[in-house]
Design a protein around this motif. Sequence first.
Motif, short mmCIF file in Angstrom:
data_model
loop_
_atom_site.label_atom_id
_atom_site.label_comp_id
_atom_site.label_asym_id
_atom_site.label_seq_id
_atom_site.Cartn_x
_atom_site.Cartn_y
_atom_site.Cartn_z
N THR A 148 -1.97 -13.40 -0.30
CA THR A 148 -1.35 -12.09 -0.56
C THR A 148 -2.25 -10.95 -0.08
O THR A 148 -1.78 -10.01 0.56
N LEU A 149 -3.52 -11.04 -0.38
CA LEU A 149 -4.48 -9.99 0.01
C LEU A 149 -4.58 -9.87 1.53
O LEU A 149 -4.73 -8.76 2.06
N TYR A 150 -4.48 -11.01 2.21
CA TYR A 150 -4.63 -11.01 3.67
C TYR A 150 -3.33 -10.66 4.41
O TYR A 150 -3.37 -10.04 5.48
N LYS A 153 1.17 -6.26 3.40
CA LYS A 153 0.71 -4.92 3.78
C LYS A 153 1.10 -3.85 2.75
O LYS A 153 0.34 -2.92 2.50
N LYS A 154 2.29 -3.98 2.17
CA LYS A 154 2.76 -2.97 1.23
C LYS A 154 1.96 -3.06 -0.07
O LYS A 154 1.92 -4.11 -0.72
N ARG A 155 1.35 -1.96 -0.45
CA ARG A 155 0.46 -1.95 -1.60
C ARG A 155 1.16 -2.31 -2.90
O ARG A 155 0.65 -3.10 -3.70
N TRP A 156 2.37 -1.75 -3.12
CA TRP A 156 3.09 -2.00 -4.36
C TRP A 156 3.48 -3.47 -4.49
O TRP A 156 3.40 -4.06 -5.59
N LYS A 158 1.93 -5.99 -2.98
CA LYS A 158 0.68 -6.74 -3.14
C LYS A 158 0.24 -6.74 -4.60
O LYS A 158 -0.11 -7.79 -5.15
N ILE A 159 0.29 -5.58 -5.24
CA ILE A 159 -0.11 -5.46 -6.65
C ILE A 159 0.81 -6.27 -7.55
O ILE A 159 0.37 -6.98 -8.45
#
Length: 218
Positions: A148-150, A153-156, A158-159
């Motif tokens: 997921t971290l790699y 791209k979308k921050r929301w 990913k969180i």
Amino acid sequence: MNHLKHNYKSTFILALIFLVLFASWISLVVTHSFIINNLDSFFIKIICNTNPHNIAFAKMFTVLGNTSTITTITVILFLILLIAKKNLSASFLAIVMILANLSNLILKNIVQRPRPQVKHLVYASGYSFPSGHSVGSAALCGVLIIFTLYLIKKRWLKILLIIILLSFPILIGYTRIFLHVHYPSDVMGGFIEACSYLFLTLAIYKYLEYKKDLEINF
């Protein structure tokens, strides 16, 4: 290139910290340390109860952490990665899961800690430490968090995914304690074990990435 070098070294340090912590945790469990005994008593009092709804949830959810379930998910994900020609990601997944689960099996038979001497609410065989459900779920979700971290791209998003992936092994560990088949220290030991092999494997892959980049630039 300097960033890659720093990156793999910091990950190696993190892996070493978890490995030392895990070795210390094993020692505390084997010697029946008062730290482990007090910790187990404290969390058992907080977690365990006779609420029928909680029992029903725990019995249902704990199945998701079964070895057969985690293995099936791992194999499917492994094949998907191979089909997508993500060979590096597939091998990373395989190595982490094999190391974590194989070492868990070996440690169970070395430590030979009996399961809690109370009525189990679900069937559980074998020794208690470390918790296989906790190791398997934490290792798999740990790999998925790395992906997921790699990749995301979308921050929301990913969180959100990281929160879900972190919650899954925690809930699995909760059910193992609630159902009286593991001590809290079994579950915590399983989490530490999974993190140890996750970061160790990640550090090795980052090192190989650094060496490859070095050869290209050379």
